[in-house]
Design a protein around this motif. Sequence first.
Motif, PDB file in Angstrom:
ATOM      1  N   GLY A 183       4.649  -5.376   1.500  1.00  0.00           N
ATOM      2  CA  GLY A 183       4.336  -4.325   0.532  1.00  0.00           C
ATOM      3  C   GLY A 183       4.667  -4.674  -0.896  1.00  0.00           C
ATOM      4  O   GLY A 183       4.948  -3.798  -1.705  1.00  0.00           O
ATOM      5  N   ILE A 184       4.629  -5.973  -1.242  1.00  0.00           N
ATOM      6  CA  ILE A 184       5.016  -6.397  -2.581  1.00  0.00           C
ATOM      7  C   ILE A 184       3.846  -6.276  -3.550  1.00  0.00           C
ATOM      8  O   ILE A 184       2.723  -5.953  -3.164  1.00  0.00           O
ATOM      9  CB  ILE A 184       5.575  -7.828  -2.569  1.00  0.00           C
ATOM     10  CG1 ILE A 184       4.488  -8.837  -2.185  1.00  0.00           C
ATOM     11  CG2 ILE A 184       6.744  -7.929  -1.604  1.00  0.00           C
ATOM     12  CD1 ILE A 184       4.935 -10.283  -2.270  1.00  0.00           C
ATOM     13  N   GLN A 185       4.116  -6.587  -4.826  1.00  0.00           N
ATOM     14  CA  GLN A 185       3.132  -6.359  -5.868  1.00  0.00           C
ATOM     15  C   GLN A 185       2.014  -7.401  -5.830  1.00  0.00           C
ATOM     16  O   GLN A 185       2.179  -8.512  -5.349  1.00  0.00           O
ATOM     17  CB  GLN A 185       3.786  -6.362  -7.254  1.00  0.00           C
ATOM     18  CG  GLN A 185       4.320  -7.721  -7.702  1.00  0.00           C
ATOM     19  CD  GLN A 185       5.774  -7.920  -7.377  1.00  0.00           C
ATOM     20  OE1 GLN A 185       6.245  -7.519  -6.315  1.00  0.00           O
ATOM     21  NE2 GLN A 185       6.492  -8.568  -8.274  1.00  0.00           N
ATOM     22  N   ASP A 188       0.990 -10.251  -3.033  1.00  0.00           N
ATOM     23  CA  ASP A 188       0.860  -9.692  -1.692  1.00  0.00           C
ATOM     24  C   ASP A 188      -0.280 -10.330  -0.910  1.00  0.00           C
ATOM     25  O   ASP A 188      -0.171 -10.562   0.297  1.00  0.00           O
ATOM     26  CB  ASP A 188       0.662  -8.177  -1.768  1.00  0.00           C
ATOM     27  CG  ASP A 188      -0.539  -7.767  -2.608  1.00  0.00           C
ATOM     28  OD1 ASP A 188      -0.996  -8.580  -3.440  1.00  0.00           O
ATOM     29  OD2 ASP A 188      -1.025  -6.630  -2.451  1.00  0.00           O
ATOM     30  N   ARG A 245       6.838  -7.404 -16.886  1.00  0.00           N
ATOM     31  CA  ARG A 245       6.979  -8.278 -15.715  1.00  0.00           C
ATOM     32  C   ARG A 245       7.382  -9.683 -16.160  1.00  0.00           C
ATOM     33  O   ARG A 245       6.762 -10.266 -17.044  1.00  0.00           O
ATOM     34  CB  ARG A 245       5.681  -8.328 -14.921  1.00  0.00           C
ATOM     35  CG  ARG A 245       5.546  -7.175 -13.951  1.00  0.00           C
ATOM     36  CD  ARG A 245       4.296  -7.292 -13.108  1.00  0.00           C
ATOM     37  NE  ARG A 245       4.298  -8.440 -12.209  1.00  0.00           N
ATOM     38  CZ  ARG A 245       3.455  -8.570 -11.187  1.00  0.00           C
ATOM     39  NH1 ARG A 245       2.564  -7.618 -10.945  1.00  0.00           N
ATOM     40  NH2 ARG A 245       3.498  -9.628 -10.412  1.00  0.00           N
ATOM     41  N   ASN A 294      13.422  -1.307  -8.694  1.00  0.00           N
ATOM     42  CA  ASN A 294      12.154  -1.488  -7.998  1.00  0.00           C
ATOM     43  C   ASN A 294      12.325  -1.323  -6.491  1.00  0.00           C
ATOM     44  O   ASN A 294      13.391  -1.573  -5.925  1.00  0.00           O
ATOM     45  CB  ASN A 294      11.612  -2.892  -8.321  1.00  0.00           C
ATOM     46  CG  ASN A 294      10.235  -3.152  -7.758  1.00  0.00           C
ATOM     47  OD1 ASN A 294       9.398  -2.262  -7.691  1.00  0.00           O
ATOM     48  ND2 ASN A 294       9.989  -4.384  -7.342  1.00  0.00           N
ATOM     49  N   ARG A 295      11.276  -0.861  -5.845  1.00  0.00           N
ATOM     50  CA  ARG A 295      11.214  -0.697  -4.398  1.00  0.00           C
ATOM     51  C   ARG A 295      12.202   0.340  -3.880  1.00  0.00           C
ATOM     52  O   ARG A 295      12.568   0.335  -2.709  1.00  0.00           O
ATOM     53  CB  ARG A 295      11.399  -2.040  -3.680  1.00  0.00           C
ATOM     54  CG  ARG A 295      10.461  -3.137  -4.182  1.00  0.00           C
ATOM     55  CD  ARG A 295      10.176  -4.177  -3.142  1.00  0.00           C
ATOM     56  NE  ARG A 295       9.348  -3.631  -2.063  1.00  0.00           N
ATOM     57  CZ  ARG A 295       8.934  -4.347  -1.016  1.00  0.00           C
ATOM     58  NH1 ARG A 295       9.274  -5.610  -0.913  1.00  0.00           N
ATOM     59  NH2 ARG A 295       8.189  -3.789  -0.085  1.00  0.00           N
ATOM     60  N   ASP A 345      10.470   0.097  -0.520  1.00  0.00           N
ATOM     61  CA  ASP A 345       9.242   0.876  -0.606  1.00  0.00           C
ATOM     62  C   ASP A 345       8.073  -0.015  -1.011  1.00  0.00           C
ATOM     63  O   ASP A 345       8.186  -0.804  -1.968  1.00  0.00           O
ATOM     64  CB  ASP A 345       9.400   1.997  -1.638  1.00  0.00           C
ATOM     65  CG  ASP A 345      10.506   2.972  -1.272  1.00  0.00           C
ATOM     66  OD1 ASP A 345      10.844   3.069  -0.076  1.00  0.00           O
ATOM     67  OD2 ASP A 345      11.031   3.640  -2.193  1.00  0.00           O
ATOM     68  N   PRO A 346       6.953   0.082  -0.336  1.00  0.00           N
ATOM     69  CA  PRO A 346       5.789  -0.728  -0.712  1.00  0.00           C
ATOM     70  C   PRO A 346       5.165  -0.221  -2.004  1.00  0.00           C
ATOM     71  O   PRO A 346       5.406   0.919  -2.433  1.00  0.00           O
ATOM     72  CB  PRO A 346       4.854  -0.549   0.479  1.00  0.00           C
ATOM     73  CG  PRO A 346       5.222   0.774   1.067  1.00  0.00           C
ATOM     74  CD  PRO A 346       6.706   0.917   0.847  1.00  0.00           C
ATOM     75  N   VAL A 347       4.378  -1.072  -2.622  1.00  0.00           N
ATOM     76  CA  VAL A 347       3.654  -0.678  -3.822  1.00  0.00           C
ATOM     77  C   VAL A 347       2.808   0.555  -3.519  1.00  0.00           C
ATOM     78  O   VAL A 347       2.125   0.622  -2.494  1.00  0.00           O
ATOM     79  CB  VAL A 347       2.762  -1.834  -4.320  1.00  0.00           C
ATOM     80  CG1 VAL A 347       1.847  -1.358  -5.445  1.00  0.00           C
ATOM     81  CG2 VAL A 347       3.621  -2.996  -4.790  1.00  0.00           C
ATOM     82  N   GLY A 348       2.888   1.557  -4.380  1.00  0.00           N
ATOM     83  CA  GLY A 348       2.131   2.788  -4.193  1.00  0.00           C
ATOM     84  C   GLY A 348       2.923   3.911  -3.568  1.00  0.00           C
ATOM     85  O   GLY A 348       2.517   5.073  -3.639  1.00  0.00           O
ATOM     86  N   ARG A 359       6.514   6.125  -3.385  1.00  0.00           N
ATOM     87  CA  ARG A 359       7.579   6.489  -4.317  1.00  0.00           C
ATOM     88  C   ARG A 359       8.532   7.461  -3.642  1.00  0.00           C
ATOM     89  O   ARG A 359       8.115   8.515  -3.154  1.00  0.00           O
ATOM     90  CB  ARG A 359       6.996   7.125  -5.583  1.00  0.00           C
ATOM     91  CG  ARG A 359       8.039   7.602  -6.587  1.00  0.00           C
ATOM     92  CD  ARG A 359       7.363   8.213  -7.808  1.00  0.00           C
ATOM     93  NE  ARG A 359       8.327   8.793  -8.718  1.00  0.00           N
ATOM     94  CZ  ARG A 359       8.810  10.022  -8.625  1.00  0.00           C
ATOM     95  NH1 ARG A 359       8.386  10.815  -7.631  1.00  0.00           N
ATOM     96  NH2 ARG A 359       9.688  10.485  -9.488  1.00  0.00           N
TER      97      ARG A 359
END
Length: 453
Positions: free
Chosen positions: A64-66, A70, A261, A411-412, A432-435, A437
Amino acid sequence: MIRTALAATALILAVPAAAQTAQDQLDLRYDRALTAGYKALMLCGAMAHGTRTVESVAAWELNGIQAPLDGLLADLPPAEISYVEGTAAGPLPIIRTVAVRFADDMPPRIAAHTPGRGCTILPVGMTAAPPLPKPKLLTGREVFQLVSPEFDFPANALGRMGFSTSYGAGARSTGVAIVKDGELVGEAYAEGFTQYTPQRTWSVAKSLAATVIGAAVQRGEADVTGSAGLGASDADPRRAITIDHLLRMASGRYSDTPGNRTDPLYFGGATVTEVALDWPLIAAPGGTYRYANNDTLAAIAAIAPTFDAHPPASLFKTLGMERTVAETDWQGNYILSSQVWSTSRDLARFGQLYLDDGIVNGKRLLPEGWVQYVSTPSGPQPEGEFGYGAGFWLLNKSEGVPPDTFAAFGNRGQYVVIVPSRNVVIVRRGEDPVGARFDIAAFTRDVLAALED
């Protein structure tokens, strides 16, 4: 002539297309190098600091990374892990390196482990790093401890609240620790995680950085109102940027993406000096808010001369954060904007320092008034539901949450929430995966309500 003109036009149009294809290939190669660095560093950190397996890291830190990392992870070959003993024999083998290949014509990306200093990602193409010295630690000093001793704390309903799906669809909690009046009153962990499992703090490290700076201020070795030393000379307008500007994300320096980033530093093997200190000024210092990793990195660089005698590890040891490691680039510069590994309980101890007004065992580690300083907004503020102080986020706009609440966010889904008026620290760890929250304000509100029952 018409045919000649059409042919010429076609050739002109074809050149940018070919160039774009070459650029796409170059970008793909670069992204693969970054992805391999990400994989090597995450495997190294998780396994060197704890007892995690490759499979566990793949399921959590590498899931679930950016983008674009990914989409490239699955195409990389398995990591090659070497140990100090030369084999994986023994109950706790010490990792030496983790190597991940990204191209047939280049050496693998390598994360090198130094005991006491953690893991460092080497530059692309480098196969061996100069050894980093072990950090000096304070000795003979009593460390701060939570009231609850270091034995297995049974997961309870208060801790398990953090695993409810009501706080965010798709969010994945890994650990929760709740402290009230200095006592651990709630704790729970995902399968494969315990109170002894460090995870990367991501930007929670920025609040740790503010604390390291506060300790230097207390010792008389730093002044947040003084210049951070940026710029080429005293004639450079960047000399006007203070440590306070940097802690408040108000340096006025340019950053190329929201959140700034810093993949070349985090996963590419660049150094803090190369990538974080030379960004140009585009606004007057103190006049704008722009969340940027580079500002925290520059603030820490400003007090780097103090680290020979007072490295971050010494402060962590004083606080009883025995399983917390601040990592560096391959030249030894601390990446205290993100690259720290810590446990839930250690982060609870960190939060408790602020509840105790910066005093540990009767000794003041943070200046008087430092808690108010980091938790008070000054100057420009971010848009959205949270405010910003000096290295800490503010929950001053969150309905049902005491207005004095401030927090470290990462992050995450990394959170350390400090509620002085209720004498409470709430730690939530996640991958937490991208998207997805995790709603930390709602969780804080519910935990405080539960503590009232």
